[in-house]
Design a protein around this motif. Sequence first.
Motif, PDB file in Angstrom:
ATOM      1  N   HIS A   1       0.904  -1.125  -0.110  1.00  0.00           N
ATOM      2  CA  HIS A   1       0.086   0.119  -0.091  1.00  0.00           C
ATOM      3  C   HIS A   1       0.961   1.254   0.077  1.00  0.00           C
ATOM      4  O   HIS A   1       0.428   2.113  -0.568  1.00  0.00           O
ATOM      5  N   ASP A   2       1.955   1.073   0.569  1.00  0.00           N
ATOM      6  CA  ASP A   2       2.870   2.374   0.833  1.00  0.00           C
ATOM      7  C   ASP A   2       3.777   2.436  -0.280  1.00  0.00           C
ATOM      8  O   ASP A   2       4.421   3.597  -0.585  1.00  0.00           O
ATOM      9  N   LEU A   3       3.903   1.579  -1.305  1.00  0.00           N
ATOM     10  CA  LEU A   3       4.987   1.596  -2.199  1.00  0.00           C
ATOM     11  C   LEU A   3       4.243   2.342  -3.672  1.00  0.00           C
ATOM     12  O   LEU A   3       3.222   2.210  -3.776  1.00  0.00           O
ATOM     13  N   PRO A   4       5.310   2.664  -4.460  1.00  0.00           N
ATOM     14  CA  PRO A   4       4.683   3.100  -5.698  1.00  0.00           C
ATOM     15  C   PRO A   4       3.937   2.061  -6.725  1.00  0.00           C
ATOM     16  O   PRO A   4       4.357   0.927  -6.509  1.00  0.00           O
ATOM     17  N   VAL A   5       3.324   2.476  -7.383  1.00  0.00           N
ATOM     18  CA  VAL A   5       2.439   1.556  -8.484  1.00  0.00           C
ATOM     19  C   VAL A   5       3.641   0.488  -9.047  1.00  0.00           C
ATOM     20  O   VAL A   5       3.442  -0.507  -9.153  1.00  0.00           O
ATOM     21  N   ALA A   6       4.784   1.350  -9.748  1.00  0.00           N
ATOM     22  CA  ALA A   6       5.500   0.358 -10.339  1.00  0.00           C
ATOM     23  C   ALA A   6       5.947  -0.803  -9.549  1.00  0.00           C
ATOM     24  O   ALA A   6       6.362  -1.913 -10.039  1.00  0.00           O
ATOM     25  N   THR A   7       6.608  -0.385  -8.342  1.00  0.00           N
ATOM     26  CA  THR A   7       6.894  -1.574  -7.293  1.00  0.00           C
ATOM     27  C   THR A   7       5.872  -2.529  -7.214  1.00  0.00           C
ATOM     28  O   THR A   7       6.480  -3.724  -7.116  1.00  0.00           O
TER      29      THR A   7
ATOM     30  N   SER B   1      12.908   0.653  -8.199  1.00  0.00           N
ATOM     31  CA  SER B   1      11.476   1.443  -8.479  1.00  0.00           C
ATOM     32  C   SER B   1      11.156   2.300  -7.401  1.00  0.00           C
ATOM     33  O   SER B   1      10.483   3.353  -7.880  1.00  0.00           O
ATOM     34  N   VAL B   2      11.689   2.166  -6.295  1.00  0.00           N
ATOM     35  CA  VAL B   2      11.121   3.154  -5.196  1.00  0.00           C
ATOM     36  C   VAL B   2      12.210   4.356  -5.458  1.00  0.00           C
ATOM     37  O   VAL B   2      11.601   5.278  -5.249  1.00  0.00           O
TER      38      VAL B   2
ATOM     39  N   SER C   1      10.994   6.464  -8.032  1.00  0.00           N
ATOM     40  CA  SER C   1       9.778   7.313  -7.755  1.00  0.00           C
ATOM     41  C   SER C   1      10.201   8.667  -6.856  1.00  0.00           C
ATOM     42  O   SER C   1       9.415   9.458  -6.425  1.00  0.00           O
TER      43      SER C   1
ATOM     44  N   ARG D   1      11.735   8.593  -3.700  1.00  0.00           N
ATOM     45  CA  ARG D   1      11.373   7.903  -2.378  1.00  0.00           C
ATOM     46  C   ARG D   1      12.606   7.720  -1.588  1.00  0.00           C
ATOM     47  O   ARG D   1      13.411   7.067  -2.376  1.00  0.00           O
TER      48      ARG D   1
END
Lengths: 78, 174
Positions: B48-54, B121-122, B125, B127
């Motif tokens: 839930h906390d991660l970007p969509v790509a991850t 991927s994080v 993004s 982060r």
Amino acid sequence: MWIVSRLDVMLALRKMSLKDLSAATGISMTNLSILKTGKARAIRFTTLVALCRELDCQPGDILEFDPAAPALVEEGDG
Amino acid sequence: MQSDRIGSGMRILLVVMTAFLALYLPAKYVLAWGAPELAAALGIPYLHDLPVATVVVVNVTVIIHSLLMIVVVRQVWQLAKVFRTGIFFSQENVIRIRRIGRYLILISALGVLAPLSAILSVLLSGRPVQFDTAVAQILFNFPAGTLVCGLLALIIARAFDRGAKMATEAEFTV
């Protein structure tokens, strides 16, 4: 394989059938057929002894080296 | 009769194992969806906390991992069935064992690529990522056992290949 089997020639000269040779030597028809058709990859000394004894010949009469014969097994295989 | 009982028991065990392997990883992510404490307890990233790509990378990896495991278990099953008939050294078995080895190596590679691509991927993004934690995550989760099993399977496949050739030789020795 450049070794050619001349078993068919020897049998024709002795006027023997493969079945007779099988019965006399105790070598199975399957194995004799493999040897006759040139499909054999190896031959045991015991087989050679039995064949030579029964056909009254030398190993060289049954097997012949022919450099022009088509190779059945790649060199270095096995 | 007894061998039939062993055979059916083996079949049930393999079906259970296949189902477990196919479902346990995706199930962990489904269970942990919306429950960060459970995700931490299961040792998986909280999506839930991660970007969509991850999330996409993790899910695709999990699906590929599960599919490969199913293929490996199926190959092992078929191999066990052939071994029960008494046929050991054949080219079909060599191909099966080689396939098992290759898939196991691929699975172990996924074990490294999945966290690596997730971390990347994080990072992409924008982060923040704790590098020591990220490296530890990759190193401690590295499936060394799977890799060793894969390599062993490839070695066994070579031995079986040799055995199959020798069996052919023996068949045509008169």
